[in-house]
Write an enzyme that holds these catalytic residues in place. Structure first.
Site, mmCIF file in Angstrom:
data_model
loop_
_atom_site.group_PDB
_atom_site.id
_atom_site.type_symbol
_atom_site.label_atom_id
_atom_site.label_comp_id
_atom_site.label_asym_id
_atom_site.label_seq_id
_atom_site.Cartn_x
_atom_site.Cartn_y
_atom_site.Cartn_z
ATOM 1 N N LEU A 37 0.864 -1.180 0.000
ATOM 2 C CA LEU A 37 0.000 0.000 0.000
ATOM 3 C C LEU A 37 0.898 1.227 0.000
ATOM 4 O O LEU A 37 1.829 1.319 0.809
ATOM 5 C CB LEU A 37 -0.891 0.025 1.243
ATOM 6 N N ASP A 38 0.642 2.183 -0.887
ATOM 7 C CA ASP A 38 1.461 3.386 -0.881
ATOM 8 C C ASP A 38 1.065 4.262 0.312
ATOM 9 O O ASP A 38 0.060 4.002 0.984
ATOM 10 C CB ASP A 38 1.381 4.121 -2.224
ATOM 11 N N PRO A 39 1.846 5.305 0.624
ATOM 12 C CA PRO A 39 1.593 6.088 1.840
ATOM 13 C C PRO A 39 0.191 6.688 1.938
ATOM 14 O O PRO A 39 -0.343 6.818 3.048
ATOM 15 C CB PRO A 39 2.661 7.186 1.763
#
EC number: 5.4.99.25
Length: 272
Positions: A37-39
């Site tokens: 999951l990206d930030p």
């Protein structure tokens, strides 16, 4: 310690940074995760410790379900609530029209991953390059939308729940959806609520054999597994080619059958 569980990654942390906090929490250096999951995104992240870090490729991780909020009329370079360049006051849409577009965008969809995504380019995440102003050469992909429904619509915010294949990007879905409306749109929130059968449950340790995408096989002489001895196809209950798991009271092994030959892929993995 062998352990596999669904963690909840908060918004604002990379998946790697979040994993570091879990390593400290559980005092275990051998750890890994699956399904980056990206930030910007929050939600379910599959985490494993010990020998279980070798099991990610055998897990059933699809379909994936997300809750997303689309902010209609907004142009963002990163298709989220950062890097916003323009906000337009647009006319409210008819709910029936929105549902019609949702229905049209089912099945296989072709798209190009967004620049601000967790896609790796020569070992570097695309969003890391994008932050430096470097445009990555991202190849067109396909994703499958299994289901999508509108949860609520409070203009200009459209809340949806969407179930997709592995490798899908909800940012790209948002962008394609907006094009059909003839507007810009971005995501103001994104949460993964399910990955395969994995859902968040306070980091409860899971029985990994219920989550691997393998059939069981059986052998009478379990001592062969305990000792890592060579196994012959004739000794197994099932002879068809493919990967299987075989378990004893304390351990399990993963084997592969090909051309009447049995090969250990993982042996004597301790149950947690």
């Amino acid at each position: 310690m062998n352990k596999i569980f669904a963690a909840f990654k908060p918004k604002g942390l990379s998946s790697n940074a979040f994993l570091s906090t879990l390593k400290k929490k559980y005092k275990n250096k051998k750890a890994g995760y699956s399904g980056t999951l990206d930030p910007f995104a929050k939600g379910v992240l599959i985490v494993a410790f010990g020998q279980y870090t070798k099991l990610f490729r055998f897990l059933k991780k699809t379909p994936k379900t997300y809750k997303a909020t689309l902010w209609l009329g907004v142009y963002s370079l990163s298709l989220d609530d950062q890097n916003i360049k323009e906000i337009q006051n647009i006319k409210e849409f008819d709910l029936a029209n929105l549902k019609q577009i949702i229905d049209q965008m089912q099945g296989i969809i072709s798209y190009t991953p967004p620049q601000f995504s967790a896609k790796r380019i020569n070992g570097t995440r695309a969003y890391e390059l994008a932050k430096k102003g470097i445009e990555a050469n991202l190849k067109p992909c396909q994703m499958e939308v299994f289901d999508c429904k509108i949860l609520s619509y409070n203009h200009p915010f459209l809340n949806i729940e969407i179930t997709v294949s592995e490798g899908a990007y909800i940012r790209s879905y948002c962008e394609l959806f907006a094009r059909k409306l003839g507007i810009n749109a971005t995501l103001s929130s994104l949460e993964r609520i399910k990955e395969g059968k994995f859902v968040y449950n306070n980091e409860k340790s899971l029985n990994v054999l219920k989550y691997i995408n393998l059939k069981p096989n059986f052998i009478k002489d379990l001592n062969k597994l305990e000792n890592g001895a060579k196994i012959f196809v004739e000794e197994l209950e099932f002879h068809d080619e493919g990967d299987y798991y075989i378990e004893t009271e304390k351990y399990f092994s993963i084997i592969n059958i090909k051309e009447n030959t049995v090969k250990y892929l993982l042996n004597k993995v301790e149950k947690c």
